[in-house]
Design a protein around this motif. Structure first.
Motif, PDB file in Angstrom:
ATOM      1  N   LEU A 123       0.779  -1.213  -0.027  1.00 48.85           N
ATOM      2  CA  LEU A 123      -0.152  -0.126  -0.114  1.00 48.85           C
ATOM      3  C   LEU A 123       0.725   1.429  -0.051  1.00 48.85           C
ATOM      4  CD1 LEU A 123      -2.893   0.526   0.043  1.00 48.85           C
ATOM      5  CD2 LEU A 123      -2.889   0.413   2.399  1.00 48.85           C
ATOM      6  N   ALA A 124       1.949   1.200   0.595  1.00 50.72           N
ATOM      7  CA  ALA A 124       2.755   2.259   0.774  1.00 50.72           C
ATOM      8  C   ALA A 124       3.730   2.516  -0.384  1.00 50.72           C
ATOM      9  CB  ALA A 124       3.730   2.272   2.093  1.00 50.72           C
ATOM     10  N   THR A 125       3.811   1.879  -1.336  1.00 47.29           N
ATOM     11  CA  THR A 125       4.463   1.857  -2.538  1.00 47.29           C
ATOM     12  C   THR A 125       3.996   2.908  -3.377  1.00 47.29           C
ATOM     13  OG1 THR A 125       3.545   0.410  -3.952  1.00 47.29           O
ATOM     14  CG2 THR A 125       5.329  -0.574  -2.647  1.00 47.29           C
ATOM     15  N   PRO A 126       4.871   3.714  -3.866  1.00 50.79           N
ATOM     16  CA  PRO A 126       4.410   4.810  -4.854  1.00 50.79           C
ATOM     17  C   PRO A 126       3.440   4.532  -5.952  1.00 50.79           C
ATOM     18  CG  PRO A 126       6.765   4.788  -4.462  1.00 50.79           C
ATOM     19  CD  PRO A 126       6.391   3.668  -3.906  1.00 50.79           C
ATOM     20  N   LEU A 127       3.810   3.373  -6.640  1.00 47.52           N
ATOM     21  CA  LEU A 127       2.936   3.071  -7.770  1.00 47.52           C
ATOM     22  C   LEU A 127       1.574   2.880  -7.409  1.00 47.52           C
ATOM     23  CD1 LEU A 127       2.753   2.486 -10.809  1.00 47.52           C
ATOM     24  CD2 LEU A 127       3.486   0.097 -10.217  1.00 47.52           C
ATOM     25  N   TYR A 128       1.553   2.010  -6.097  1.00 46.56           N
ATOM     26  CA  TYR A 128       0.061   1.954  -5.666  1.00 46.56           C
ATOM     27  C   TYR A 128      -0.726   3.001  -5.316  1.00 46.56           C
ATOM     28  CZ  TYR A 128      -3.623  -0.758  -3.411  1.00 46.56           C
ATOM     29  OH  TYR A 128      -4.976  -0.911  -3.141  1.00 46.56           O
ATOM     30  N   VAL A 129       0.164   3.788  -4.681  1.00 52.65           N
ATOM     31  CA  VAL A 129      -0.555   5.157  -4.280  1.00 52.65           C
ATOM     32  C   VAL A 129      -1.026   5.782  -5.338  1.00 52.65           C
ATOM     33  CG1 VAL A 129      -0.311   7.395  -2.750  1.00 52.65           C
ATOM     34  CG2 VAL A 129       0.775   5.109  -1.774  1.00 52.65           C
ATOM     35  N   ALA A 130      -0.171   5.767  -6.311  1.00 48.69           N
ATOM     36  CA  ALA A 130      -0.474   6.700  -7.566  1.00 48.69           C
ATOM     37  C   ALA A 130      -1.801   5.968  -8.245  1.00 48.69           C
ATOM     38  CB  ALA A 130       0.731   6.779  -8.452  1.00 48.69           C
ATOM     39  N   GLN A 131      -1.620   4.736  -8.286  1.00 49.14           N
ATOM     40  CA  GLN A 131      -2.961   4.120  -8.951  1.00 49.14           C
ATOM     41  C   GLN A 131      -4.245   4.336  -8.265  1.00 49.14           C
ATOM     42  OE1 GLN A 131      -1.122   0.341  -9.465  1.00 49.14           O
ATOM     43  NE2 GLN A 131      -1.533   0.514 -11.696  1.00 49.14           N
ATOM     44  N   LEU A 132      -4.112   3.963  -7.004  1.00 48.40           N
ATOM     45  CA  LEU A 132      -5.402   4.328  -6.055  1.00 48.40           C
ATOM     46  C   LEU A 132      -5.737   5.885  -6.140  1.00 48.40           C
ATOM     47  CD1 LEU A 132      -5.324   2.699  -2.568  1.00 48.40           C
ATOM     48  CD2 LEU A 132      -6.648   2.006  -4.669  1.00 48.40           C
ATOM     49  N   ALA A 133      -4.779   6.476  -6.213  1.00 44.46           N
ATOM     50  CA  ALA A 133      -5.223   8.094  -6.152  1.00 44.46           C
ATOM     51  C   ALA A 133      -6.053   8.623  -7.478  1.00 44.46           C
ATOM     52  CB  ALA A 133      -4.062   8.938  -5.944  1.00 44.46           C
ATOM     53  N   VAL A 134      -5.192   7.985  -8.631  1.00 46.48           N
ATOM     54  CA  VAL A 134      -5.680   8.404 -10.023  1.00 46.48           C
ATOM     55  C   VAL A 134      -7.026   7.789 -10.126  1.00 46.48           C
ATOM     56  CG1 VAL A 134      -5.202   7.995 -12.249  1.00 46.48           C
ATOM     57  CG2 VAL A 134      -3.309   8.729 -10.908  1.00 46.48           C
ATOM     58  N   GLY A 135      -6.958   6.404  -9.659  1.00 47.03           N
ATOM     59  CA  GLY A 135      -8.594   5.676  -9.803  1.00 47.03           C
ATOM     60  C   GLY A 135      -9.537   6.514  -9.120  1.00 47.03           C
ATOM     61  N   LEU A 136      -9.174   6.911  -7.962  1.00 44.69           N
ATOM     62  CA  LEU A 136     -10.386   7.630  -7.170  1.00 44.69           C
ATOM     63  C   LEU A 136     -10.819   8.800  -7.996  1.00 44.69           C
ATOM     64  CD1 LEU A 136      -9.144   6.972  -3.368  1.00 44.69           C
ATOM     65  CD2 LEU A 136     -11.450   6.494  -4.559  1.00 44.69           C
ATOM     66  N   ALA A 137      -9.544   9.556  -8.352  1.00 39.06           N
ATOM     67  CA  ALA A 137      -9.780  10.889  -9.074  1.00 39.06           C
ATOM     68  C   ALA A 137     -10.834  10.599 -10.064  1.00 39.06           C
ATOM     69  CB  ALA A 137      -8.647  11.444  -9.504  1.00 39.06           C
ATOM     70  N   TYR A 138     -10.774   9.791 -10.898  1.00 36.48           N
ATOM     71  CA  TYR A 138     -11.648   9.419 -11.981  1.00 36.48           C
ATOM     72  C   TYR A 138     -12.774   8.952 -11.368  1.00 36.48           C
ATOM     73  CZ  TYR A 138      -8.503   8.872 -16.213  1.00 36.48           C
ATOM     74  OH  TYR A 138      -7.984   9.156 -17.200  1.00 36.48           O
ATOM     75  N   LEU A 139     -13.009   8.258 -10.495  1.00 38.02           N
ATOM     76  CA  LEU A 139     -14.380   8.014 -10.059  1.00 38.02           C
ATOM     77  C   LEU A 139     -15.137   9.185  -9.547  1.00 38.02           C
ATOM     78  CD1 LEU A 139     -15.886   5.659  -9.741  1.00 38.02           C
ATOM     79  CD2 LEU A 139     -15.106   5.084  -7.328  1.00 38.02           C
ATOM     80  N   VAL A 140     -14.342   9.882  -8.466  1.00 38.85           N
ATOM     81  CA  VAL A 140     -15.016  11.186  -8.138  1.00 38.85           C
ATOM     82  C   VAL A 140     -15.256  12.101  -9.138  1.00 38.85           C
ATOM     83  CG1 VAL A 140     -14.511  13.197  -6.744  1.00 38.85           C
ATOM     84  CG2 VAL A 140     -13.825  10.963  -5.977  1.00 38.85           C
ATOM     85  N   ILE A 141     -14.639  12.292 -10.090  1.00 42.39           N
ATOM     86  CA  ILE A 141     -14.894  13.310 -11.080  1.00 42.39           C
ATOM     87  C   ILE A 141     -15.962  12.668 -12.053  1.00 42.39           C
ATOM     88  CG2 ILE A 141     -14.120  14.054 -13.495  1.00 42.39           C
ATOM     89  CD1 ILE A 141     -11.347  14.184 -12.361  1.00 42.39           C
ATOM     90  N   GLY A 142     -16.126  11.397 -12.259  1.00 42.22           N
ATOM     91  CA  GLY A 142     -17.122  10.960 -13.042  1.00 42.22           C
ATOM     92  C   GLY A 142     -18.739  11.019 -12.087  1.00 42.22           C
ATOM     93  N   ILE A 143     -18.547  10.751 -10.936  1.00 43.55           N
ATOM     94  CA  ILE A 143     -19.688  11.092 -10.027  1.00 43.55           C
ATOM     95  C   ILE A 143     -19.937  12.567  -9.904  1.00 43.55           C
ATOM     96  CG2 ILE A 143     -20.591  10.620  -7.563  1.00 43.55           C
ATOM     97  CD1 ILE A 143     -18.971   8.166  -7.454  1.00 43.55           C
TER      98      ILE A 143
END
Ligand code: ADP
Length: 854
Positions: free
Chosen positions: A125-145
């Protein structure tokens, strides 16, 4: 499908998509957080297009030659993807090494025997890639909603939500997981849908191509195909297909559809002329290029240089795309988007260019250092070098920036034009209402704010009050009275610039803070702009939120200021104009007053004219009365003598016949005298009744005679009067007034004819009434004067004799009787005044001048 069914269908699908993304997030998190296995791969990997890429080898692996960017081909002889899916972390055992086959970017194959790694102290969870992926995915979701919530009824926000949910799920799922059952299939199920949603989105926003409108179901096809591809994932083994193949197909399906969609969009963009829509298309292109181009560039760079770039950084760029899409969908007015986007791109490019140059310079410097064996150990060399480099580059940067500004100035032209139009329109406006309304239209239509209000200063009580407003305002705001010494007004006056509500957030004086905020809250606005003229605040512009929900930008503020300045001048102009208009009005009133004064004088003159004619009359009448009364008086004296003598004679019994005859004669003559007196008095009474007389039937022959009778003493000595009367019909008239007319005419005729002259009075019946002529044998009226004799005060007589009112009054009287009066030349060269009167005067009663003229 009817609208409500459509809405339900969309809401259902949207909920499903969000739920799917949520599930993916939950899977991803649970894969990281719960029962992490005791062991871990010695290589961290990520999967892209069916390829398993190493992005972080552990220390042992690294020492053995594994590196970021290598491809994991197989584990223990099983293709990597399948191994990860089927065995995964469960396939690892403490103390047992596995065989990893890696393929280097240059194609070399490396086989490594590596022990599994004990569970890392840091969870994935603490690796940068995972954080980045989660953050970007969430951003997509939030923007869509968020977009779906903001624009719920629209097809494009629905499409964007589907896309964002799918993309979010893709990002959540593409994180490596500890659990085998969360293996790569998850990704493969989702991936084809990504292409379908992109296709869906781009065939709706911003253009809907004709074929898509005609065949709405076309958009379903990619979804159907994606569904079929997703089904291949669980079924591939039964069908004898490798997972790798399925993965490839899914990847290329999505990428292919994505490219196709962009192609369609580009084509439509090319075909459409609609500025608003092409602007939106540009937003999409800009978003896509800003978002994907760097990533693609990085991947290319990686492929070409065989340099493993930190993927997590590249990933962050992806966020920009849904942001741009959301912006294009949500924002109603794309006032300056192209400008902002393009100039940022241009600035970015310019900066990159400079950085590149700079880098080149440093490389060059490095080479120089090596070549000339400068003492590079000393830090001073570098510092001095950098200093001069920066010094040299600054002008270049400034120039580039200026260049970019100039290029984009062309776009600002359109904006400036809008401002100029408003200014020009305002300059020619002279009503404050109109000006204020123009400001409001500019704010709501051009700038796109939901509500705007203009308050103007009421100078009488130094209070700012709403003058006009647009959009929905509640009555409380409209009833606002803002005294000009209120802290908000004072601050605006001092500050001479716009005031934000948020500026009071840091106000230490809580009372002041609340009084000021109260004004903003009551108006429900964020911003108030003063309308300044010189040192004065003429008014305020209160501006609501923008329709798109965003904050007011620099351009908007510029527009606001321009509007405020322009309107200040326009309002001042309008006020000055008002003042002049008011002056004009009072001027009119003054002219009226003068006219009234003149009219009064005129009335006085008219009065004196009447007194004059009356004086003449009275003189004549006095003379006339003197005669009969004189001899009646003498007769009475004689009677006084005769009666006692008669009585004496009778007493003596003498003959009284002569005495009686004498007395009779005396009495008869006296009676004649008193008759005359009576007649004169009667005529006078008729004359004096003129003012009050009612309309009555009259024989105008008689009326003329009456006038002549009254004037007789004067006429008798000077002129002869010849009457040529015909029988006249009765005429309804104000006889007294007409008598005045006749007297004026006869007197003028007398004046003209002079001693020994002759006046002729002729009367004739006409078809509708009567025609009366007064003719004299005087010198006549010169043709040049004939048109002026009826003017008031026109006289050719010496001062003191003529008033110039007689004819003008006569004209008025005749006209009010519905008749005409004019002068002409008589056969003998004298003047002839002709009056034609109808039998019935018109309905309108003589009013104002009747009293004066009659
Ligand atoms: P006034 O008699 O006080 O001058 P009037 O309005 O009665 O005012 O007449 C205006 C003028 O018209 C006179 O001054 C005279 O010049 C001219 N006028 C009127 N009647 C006659 C007439 N019968 N013959 C010649 N001129 C006349």
């Amino acid at each position: 499908m009817n609208p409500s069914a459509t809405r339900q269908f969309r809401t259902g699908l949207a909920a499903l998509a969000v739920a799917w993304a949520g599930l993916a997030l939950a899977l991803s998190l649970s894969g990281q957080l719960f029962d992490p296995p005791a062991l871990h791969l010695p290589l961290r990997t990520s999967v892209l297009a069916g390829r398993v890429n190493v992005y972080r080898p552990n220390q042992v692996a690294a020492e053995a030659g594994a590196a970021r960017g290598d491809r994991l081909v197989a584990v223990d002889g099983v293709p990597a993807l399948r191994w990860l899916r089927e065995r995964g972390l469960q396939g690892l055992q403490q103390g047992v090494s596995n065989r990893y086959r890696l393929e280097k970017p240059d194609g070399r194959v490396l086989d490594l025997e590596l022990q599994p790694e004990p569970t890392p102290t840091l969870p994935t969870l603490a690796t940068p890639l995972y954080v980045a992926q989660l953050a970007v995915g969430l951003a997509y979701l939030v923007i869509g909603i968020a977009v779906w919530r903001l624009r719920p009824a629209r097809a494009d926000s629905f499409a964007l939500l589907l896309f964002c949910a799918t993309m979010g799920a893709q990002l959540f799922l593409s994180v490596e997981s500890y659990r085998a059952w969360l293996g790569p299939e998850r990704l493969l199920v989702n991936l084809p849908f990504l292409g379908a949603t992109i296709f869906h989105l781009f065939t709706i926003h911003p253009f809907e191509p004709g074929w898509a409108v005609r065949h709405r179901r076309v958009r379903m096809l990619p979804y159907a195909a994606a569904g079929a591809l997703a089904l291949l994932v669980p079924a591939h083994r039964a069908l004898g297909l490798s997972l790798e193949l399925v993965s490839r197909v899914a990847f290329f399906y999505s990428v292919g559809l994505g490219l196709l969609s962009f192609g369609i969009l580009a084509l439509e963009r090319h075909r459409h002329r609609d500025a608003e829509k092409t602007a939106r298309a540009d937003v999409v292109f800009i978003g896509a290029s800003v978002s994907f181009v760097p990533v693609i560039a990085l991947l290319l760079f990686q492929a070409l240089t065989r340099f493993a770039f930190p993927t997590e950084l590249a990933l962050l760029w992806f966020v920009l795309f849904p942001v741009a899409m959301a912006y294009g969908i949500v924002r109603r007015q794309l006032f300056d988007i192209r400008l902002v986007a393009r100039s940022s791109v241009a600035y970015g490019a310019a900066t990159l260019f400079i950085t590149g140059l700079f880098a080149l310079l440093i490389v060059f410097a490095d080479a120089a250092v090596a070549r000339f064996r400068v003492n590079a150990q000393s830090p001073w060399f570098q510092i001095v070098f950098l200093f001069f480099a920066i010094l040299a580059f600054n002008p270049l940067r400034v120039w580039l920036q200026g260049f970019v500004d100039r290029v984009f100035d062309r776009d600002r032209l359109a904006y400036r034009q809008a401002v100029r139009e408003i200014s020009e329109a305002m300059v020619s406006m002279l009503s404050i209402r109109e000006i204020v309304n123009r400001i409001l239209t500019a704010l709501t239509d051009t700038m796109g704010v939901e509500r705007a209000m203009v308050l103007l200063l009421d100078e009488r009580d130094a209070t700012l009050r709403p003058e006009a407003w647009r959009g929905a305002w509640d009555p409380e705001a409209i009833a606002l009275d803002l005294p000009s010494d209120h802290p908000v007004a004072r601050r605006l006056w001092l500050r001479r610039e716009e005031l934000w509500r948020s500026e009071f957030d840091d106000e230490p004086d809580s009372e002041l803070r609340e009084t000021c905020r109260e004004i903003f809250d009551r108006l429900e606005v964020e911003l108030i702009v003063p309308i300044l003229f010189g040192v004065d605040v003429l008014g305020l512009i209160a501006v609501g939120r923008k329709l798109a929900g965003e904050r007011l930008g620099a351009d908007d503020r510029q527009l606001l200021r321009t509007l405020a300045n322009q309107s200040a001048i326009a309002i001042e102009n309008a006020k000055a104009f008002d003042e002049i208009a008011q002056l004009n009005e009072t001027l009119e009133a003054r002219v009226e007053e003068r006219t009234r004064e003149l009219r009064d004088t005129q009335h006085q003159l008219i009065h004196s004219e009447r007194i004059k004619s009356l004086g003449q009359l009275v003189a004549g009448i006095a003379h006339e009365l003197n005669n009969p009364i004189g001899f009646v008086h003498a007769n009475l004296k004689l009677l006084d003598e005769y009666v006692p003598r008669l009585l004496e004679l009778q007493a003596r019994g003498e003959d009284t016949t002569r005495a009686q005859q004498a007395i009779d004669k005396l009495l008869t003559r006296s009676r004649e005298g008193t008759e005359r007196v009576k007649k004169i008095v009667e005529d006078l009474r008729v004359f004096s009744r003129a003012d009050r007389s009612e309309l009555a039937e009259a024989d105008l022959n008689q009326e003329i005679d009456r006038t002549l009778a009254l004037m007789e003493p004067r006429l008798r000595n000077d002129v002869r009067v010849r009457r040529d009367y015909a029988t006249l019909p009765q005429v309804r008239c104000h006889a007294g007034q007409l008598n005045q007319v006749f007297m004026n005419l006869v007197m003028n005729a007398c004046d003209a004819a002079g001693r020994g002259g002759e006046i002729q009075v002729r009367t004739r019946p006409t078809a509708g009434g009567v025609r009366l002529e007064f003719e004299d044998d005087g010198p006549g009226i010169p043709a040049a004067l004939r048109s002026r004799i009826f003017d008031p005060f026109f006289t050719t007589k010496p001062v003191g004799q003529g008033t110039g009112l007689g004819l003008s009054l006569s004209h008025g009287i005749v006209e009010r009787h519905g008749g005409r009066i004019w002068a002409e030349e008589s056969a003998a060269g004298g003047a002839r005044f002709v009056i034609e009167l109808p039998r019935e005067p018109p309905e309108v009663e003589p009013a104002v001048d009747a009293a004066a003229g009659g």
